[in-house]
Design an enzyme around this catalytic site. Structure first.
Site, PDB file in Angstrom:
ATOM      1  N   ASP A 192      -5.620   1.799  10.594  1.00 14.57           N
ATOM      2  CA  ASP A 192      -7.048   1.531  10.777  1.00 14.57           C
ATOM      3  C   ASP A 192      -7.251   1.063  12.219  1.00 14.57           C
ATOM      4  OD1 ASP A 192      -9.720   0.949  10.255  1.00 14.57           O
ATOM      5  OD2 ASP A 192      -9.303  -0.872   9.138  1.00 14.57           O
ATOM      6  N   GLY A 220       0.766  -1.243   0.000  1.00 11.74           N
ATOM      7  CA  GLY A 220       0.000   0.000   0.000  1.00 11.74           C
ATOM      8  C   GLY A 220       0.792   1.285   0.000  1.00 11.74           C
TER       9      GLY A 220
HETATM   10  P1  5GP Z   1      -4.992  -2.227  10.685  1.00 10.65           P
HETATM   11  O1  5GP Z   1      -4.094  -3.352  11.131  1.00 10.65           O
HETATM   12  O2  5GP Z   1      -4.567  -0.869  11.157  1.00 10.65           O
HETATM   13  O3  5GP Z   1      -6.429  -2.511  10.968  1.00 10.65           O
HETATM   14  O4  5GP Z   1      -5.014  -2.226   9.116  1.00 10.65           O
HETATM   15  C1  5GP Z   1      -3.886  -2.063   8.429  1.00 10.65           C
HETATM   16  C2  5GP Z   1      -3.975  -2.491   6.998  1.00 10.65           C
HETATM   17  O5  5GP Z   1      -5.314  -2.831   6.562  1.00 10.65           O
HETATM   18  C3  5GP Z   1      -3.567  -1.312   6.170  1.00 10.65           C
HETATM   19  O6  5GP Z   1      -2.167  -1.228   6.080  1.00 10.65           O
HETATM   20  C4  5GP Z   1      -4.258  -1.612   4.870  1.00 10.65           C
HETATM   21  O7  5GP Z   1      -3.469  -2.485   4.120  1.00 10.65           O
HETATM   22  C5  5GP Z   1      -5.546  -2.295   5.299  1.00 10.65           C
HETATM   23  N1  5GP Z   1      -6.637  -1.303   5.368  1.00 10.65           N
HETATM   24  C6  5GP Z   1      -7.238  -0.800   6.470  1.00 10.65           C
HETATM   25  N2  5GP Z   1      -8.195   0.097   6.156  1.00 10.65           N
HETATM   26  C7  5GP Z   1      -8.188   0.160   4.800  1.00 10.65           C
HETATM   27  C8  5GP Z   1      -8.953   0.917   3.840  1.00 10.65           C
HETATM   28  O8  5GP Z   1      -9.833   1.729   4.134  1.00 10.65           O
HETATM   29  N3  5GP Z   1      -8.639   0.691   2.525  1.00 10.65           N
HETATM   30  C9  5GP Z   1      -7.685  -0.187   2.120  1.00 10.65           C
HETATM   31  N4  5GP Z   1      -7.479  -0.322   0.813  1.00 10.65           N
HETATM   32  N5  5GP Z   1      -6.946  -0.905   2.998  1.00 10.65           N
HETATM   33  C10 5GP Z   1      -7.204  -0.734   4.314  1.00 10.65           C
HETATM   34 MG    MG Z   2      -0.765  -1.270   4.618  1.00  9.85          MG
END
Ligand code: 5GP
Ligand code: MG
Length: 175
Positions: A103, A44
């Protein structure tokens, strides 16, 4: 038939460019006289990293790490695994992690814990977007591009099932 979800523009390429400029000037100032090691989280962050480093006037090095969290397309499962690690030594380095989005915070918390154990001189986080509504693990974001609403976003590196990473703007997915 190709699945065509509805995309609605959230952040334009011009706004992204301005945010990248702003973050780069903060980083240039904070890291003057340093040789930071930037670690991008694949896939990403690839586009953000490419734009950011072009604005950095520092003797930096960069590397990428690839993580996976098992689970469905839009949800982090809470189990983070390093799929492709880095060979660059971390010890004593000024490390700046570059992420596309924070996120729930699970992914980045695991990565920061992992890197901290390698004893960097400093460890900071630069995230293009921050979705605080879903945070489960507190994450200190040192450089933040945008705070985004609690919606799934794509474009500028961010994907939905590997699609839309190439879009130059950021969109929300409307259902
Ligand atoms: P976390 O571990 O903080 O929940 O999520 C991290 C990963 O989930 C991010 O690095 C990303 O790859 C994916 N992710 C979380 N929210 C989004 C979003 O709104 N869109 C996309 N494309 N990926 C997300
Ligand atoms: Mg990511």
């Amino acid at each position: 038939m190709v699945f065509q979800p509805q995309l609605k523009i959230l952040i334009s390429r011009d706004e992204i460019a301005k945010a990248v400029d702003r973050l780069a000037s903060e980083i240039n100032k904070d890291y003057q006289d340093k040789q930071p090691l930037l670690i991008g989280v694949l896939k990403g962050s690839f586009m953000f990293m490419a734009d950011l480093v072009r604005q950095l006037d520092l003797p930096l090095e960069l590397d990428f790490i690839r993580l996976s969290s098992y689970g469905a397309a839009k949800e982090s499962s809470g189990k983070v695994r390093i799929v492709q690690g880095i060979k660059t030594p971390i010890k004593g380095r000024d490390v700046l992690v570059v992420e596309d989005i924070v996120d729930t915070g699970i992914t980045i918390s695991c990565l920061l814990d992992f890197l901290r154990k390698k004893k960097p001189a400093s460890l900071k986080l630069c995230a293009l977007t921050d979705k605080p509504a879903r945070r489960r693990f507190p994450v200190p974001i040192d450089y933040r591009g945008f705070t985004v609403p609690n919606k799934f976003i794509v474009g500028y590196g961010l994907d939905l099932d590997q699609r839309f990473r190439n879009l130059p703007d950021i969109y929300t997915l409307e259902d």
